[in-house]
Design a protein around this motif. Structure first.
Motif, mmCIF file in Angstrom:
data_model
loop_
_atom_site.group_PDB
_atom_site.id
_atom_site.type_symbol
_atom_site.label_atom_id
_atom_site.label_comp_id
_atom_site.label_asym_id
_atom_site.label_seq_id
_atom_site.Cartn_x
_atom_site.Cartn_y
_atom_site.Cartn_z
ATOM 1 N N GLY A 178 5.936 -3.753 12.807
ATOM 2 C CA GLY A 178 6.166 -2.765 11.754
ATOM 3 C C GLY A 178 4.976 -1.834 11.595
ATOM 4 N N PHE A 179 4.836 -1.282 10.388
ATOM 5 C CA PHE A 179 3.826 -0.265 10.142
ATOM 6 C C PHE A 179 3.060 -0.540 8.860
ATOM 7 N N GLU A 180 1.846 0.008 8.829
ATOM 8 C CA GLU A 180 1.046 0.009 7.605
ATOM 9 C C GLU A 180 1.278 1.352 6.912
ATOM 10 N N PHE A 181 1.403 1.338 5.590
ATOM 11 C CA PHE A 181 1.703 2.552 4.847
ATOM 12 C C PHE A 181 0.594 2.862 3.845
ATOM 13 N N SER A 182 0.368 4.163 3.622
ATOM 14 C CA SER A 182 -0.627 4.588 2.643
ATOM 15 C C SER A 182 -0.143 4.241 1.236
ATOM 16 N N GLN A 183 -1.039 4.360 0.256
ATOM 17 C CA GLN A 183 -0.673 4.010 -1.114
ATOM 18 C C GLN A 183 0.419 4.921 -1.651
ATOM 19 N N ALA A 184 0.349 6.215 -1.312
ATOM 20 C CA ALA A 184 1.384 7.150 -1.771
ATOM 21 C C ALA A 184 2.749 6.750 -1.223
ATOM 22 N N ALA A 185 2.786 6.273 0.025
ATOM 23 C CA ALA A 185 4.045 5.827 0.618
ATOM 24 C C ALA A 185 4.533 4.542 -0.040
ATOM 25 N N GLU A 249 -9.384 11.955 0.305
ATOM 26 C CA GLU A 249 -9.979 10.861 1.094
ATOM 27 C C GLU A 249 -9.819 9.509 0.384
ATOM 28 N N THR A 250 -8.663 9.335 -0.272
ATOM 29 C CA THR A 250 -8.378 8.051 -0.921
ATOM 30 C C THR A 250 -7.619 7.117 0.004
ATOM 31 N N SER A 251 -7.285 7.613 1.205
ATOM 32 C CA SER A 251 -6.583 6.776 2.179
ATOM 33 C C SER A 251 -7.022 7.162 3.582
ATOM 34 N N THR A 252 -7.149 6.148 4.438
ATOM 35 C CA THR A 252 -7.465 6.401 5.847
ATOM 36 C C THR A 252 -6.191 6.503 6.675
ATOM 37 N N ILE A 253 -5.043 6.305 6.032
ATOM 38 C CA ILE A 253 -3.748 6.340 6.718
ATOM 39 C C ILE A 253 -2.995 7.600 6.313
ATOM 40 N N ASN A 254 -2.549 8.359 7.283
ATOM 41 C CA ASN A 254 -1.721 9.535 7.026
ATOM 42 C C ASN A 254 -0.255 9.108 7.028
ATOM 43 N N PHE A 255 0.233 8.722 5.833
ATOM 44 C CA PHE A 255 1.599 8.250 5.616
ATOM 45 C C PHE A 255 1.783 6.835 6.184
ATOM 46 N N PHE A 256 1.788 6.708 7.513
ATOM 47 C CA PHE A 256 1.919 5.371 8.084
ATOM 48 C C PHE A 256 1.235 5.315 9.442
ATOM 49 N N THR A 257 0.920 4.114 9.852
ATOM 50 C CA THR A 257 0.310 3.895 11.160
ATOM 51 C C THR A 257 0.807 2.576 11.715
ATOM 52 N N TYR A 258 0.690 2.410 13.015
ATOM 53 C CA TYR A 258 1.170 1.180 13.643
ATOM 54 C C TYR A 258 0.427 -0.042 13.087
ATOM 55 N N ARG A 259 1.169 -1.077 12.839
ATOM 56 C CA ARG A 259 0.599 -2.362 12.424
ATOM 57 C C ARG A 259 0.333 -3.151 13.700
ATOM 58 N N ILE A 260 -0.932 -3.345 14.026
ATOM 59 C CA ILE A 260 -1.304 -4.007 15.279
ATOM 60 C C ILE A 260 -2.262 -5.161 15.004
ATOM 61 N N PRO A 261 -2.338 -6.135 15.927
ATOM 62 C CA PRO A 261 -3.279 -7.250 15.761
ATOM 63 C C PRO A 261 -4.720 -6.770 15.870
ATOM 64 N N THR A 262 -5.658 -7.647 15.506
ATOM 65 C CA THR A 262 -7.090 -7.344 15.618
ATOM 66 C C THR A 262 -7.605 -7.952 16.914
ATOM 67 N N ARG A 263 -7.730 -7.130 17.934
ATOM 68 C CA ARG A 263 -8.159 -7.604 19.248
ATOM 69 C C ARG A 263 -9.546 -7.059 19.577
#
Length: 485
Positions: A178-185, A249-263
């Motif tokens: 799935g995806f990570e979403f910004s606070q506004a989303a 600059e209250t979010s580092t995500i522009n709407f949404f971004t891919y949810r990926i593992p920490t590799r």
């Protein structure tokens, strides 16, 4: 400061290209129909120009002119008693130049009420080579040619990009985490882990950048959440909320971004991770026992542990028999452990890749051009809302969308979008724009009579005042945002 000049150079180059193509559309159709074009200028030249040139006649700049003519303007008739004008040539009857105000450009077409406001010419008897002497359908084609050429340029650029680079991406439906979403989303109903599948009934399986815009402009978005379909209503001001959190600059995500593992992709020698035995390829799944299933959650959990020792729970595929391994890692004074992290979703999920040849790139370019035009037209209605009026920007806002370092693919992508925007704005039925002239020509075609020259003069002046006011407002908003952001 270097970044500013790189962005400024890209902006000026893009504007110059778009203006040349737009005005060349007017020029070409005018000359095809035998209409004289007196001037062809890039940028505006009030009072003095930077450069001017009329083939075979003169060259100059900054108000000075050097005569380079070699032949007389007229030749003797067969009887040798009187003279007749030389035959008009396609290119040489026009003065070409560069102005010093990069706010646009223009073609000064004989016998036409335009931004030059040459009313004295209009008082003279109409000549066969003038715009006003030609049939309405020819004048209509001359006026829409600039818009047409801008749209064709966008299609050509998009086709060139996909021909040169192809398309490689992870489709939304293939992002299994799935995806990570910004606070506004999240405020409108999105949740981390959601997988968007439809926007207003249209399947989302194209480029993520295209799908993102469709979701912003939709009234309803469907997502897969925990195996179920969930409908999310999108408020009209949603796009402004997203824009605000990015600007603030209250979010580092522009709407949404891919949810990926920490590799882990790199381990710095001598840093905390290296000393603890962390290796490339390790995947972090928890910090101090707190689950961090995604990179975003890992970074958020790691923050705030300056100079502390934390326990990383990692998975090390193919190297150990146990599923997990816990390692104590000493962090630096900014909560860093000395590692590089994988941020490319294609390293985790199936990748769609498509190559284009010269024949298949054109239809794709048309598809992209139409899609951008449709999206831009939809977004224009928001300008007339309170939030939209505040978000209007001028050249500063346009320049800010260019990358900080020169990237030709990014440059051409932005230039293509600006070409679409310029085409749409110019076709609006506002006096002083191409669309205003088209509106009056359609009136003439329908009612079989022309608006009076005096009416056209007043309409042109009204349109110019409106456009100048809009220009001042848009660039003024840039200044306000710069000093009060």
């Amino acid at each position: 400061m270097e970044t500013f000049w790189i962005k400024a150079a890209q902006l000026v180059l893009a504007l110059a290209i778009l203006i040349i193509i737009h005005e060349f559309g007017h020029f070409l159709f005018a000359r095809i129909f035998g209409i004289r074009v007196e001037k062809f200028y890039i940028f505006f030249d009030p009072w003095k120009e930077i450069f001017k040139w009329k083939p075979g006649k003169y060259i100059g700049g900054f108000g000075k002119t050097k005569d380079i003519s070699k032949e007389p303007e007229c030749v003797e008739s067969e009887k040798g008693k009187d003279t007749v004008p030389k035959k008009s040539k396609f290119w040489s009857d026009t003065e070409y130049g560069i102005g010093w105000i990069p706010l646009g450009g223009y073609c000064k077409i004989s016998g036409m009420i335009d931004e030059s406001m040459d009313t004295e010419q209009m008082k003279q008897p109409a000549q066969p080579y003038e715009f006003r002497s030609k049939p309405a359908w020819q004048r209509l084609l001359v006026m829409i040619a600039g818009v047409l050429f801008n749209f064709l340029l966008a299609i050509l650029i998009y086709a060139g990009i996909v021909y040169a680079t192809g398309e490689k991406y992870v489709a939304l439906t293939d992002a299994k985490m799935g995806f990570e979403f910004s606070q506004a989303a999240q405020n409108v109903g999105f949740r981390n882990g959601d997988i968007p599948i439809e926007a207003d009934g249209e399947a989302l399986d194209r480029l993520p950048s295209e799908d993102r815009l469709k979701m912003m402009q939709a009234k309803e978005v469907k997502v897969i959440r925990d195996g179920k379909v969930v409908n999310i209503a999108i408020p009209e001001n949603f796009i402004f909320d997203l824009d605000k959190e990015i600007k603030d600059e209250t979010s580092t995500i522009n709407f949404f971004t891919y949810r990926i593992p920490t590799r882990i992709t790199q381990v710095m020698p001598g840093e905390g991770a290296a000393k603890a035995g962390v290796k490339e390829g390790d995947e972090v799944i928890a910090i101090n026992g707190k689950s961090t299933p995604s990179l975003t959650e890992f970074l958020a959990t790691l923050s705030g542990h300056d100079n502390e020792e934390v326990e990383l729970t990692i998975v090390r595929p193919r190297e150990i028999k146990n599923d997990t391994l816990t390692l104590p890692v000493k962090l630096s004074d900014n909560s860093k452990m000395g590692v590089g992290l994988e941020i490319d979703p294609s390293a985790f999920f199936d990748v769609k890749e498509k190559k284009y040849n010269i024949f298949t790139s054109i239809p794709r370019g048309i598809e992209m051009g139409v899609d951008r035009l449709t999206s831009y037209a939809k977004s224009m209605k928001l300008v007339f809302t309170k939030e939209g009026a505040k978000s209007v920007g001028g050249f500063g806002a346009i320049g800010s969308i260019f990358p900080e370092s020169w990237d030709w693919i990014a440059f051409w992508n932005i230039a293509a979008f600006l070409s679409v925007a310029l085409a749409f704005m110019n076709i609006l039925p506002i006096p002083a724009l191409d669309g205003g002239h088209v509106l009056f020509l359609l009136y003439e075609v329908i009612f079989r009579r022309k608006p009076s020259d005096k009416f056209m003069e007043y309409a042109q002046m009204t349109g110019m005042i409106l456009l100048i006011g809009l220009l001042i407002y848009a660039n003024g908003m840039d200044i306000v945002r710069f000093f009060f952001k």
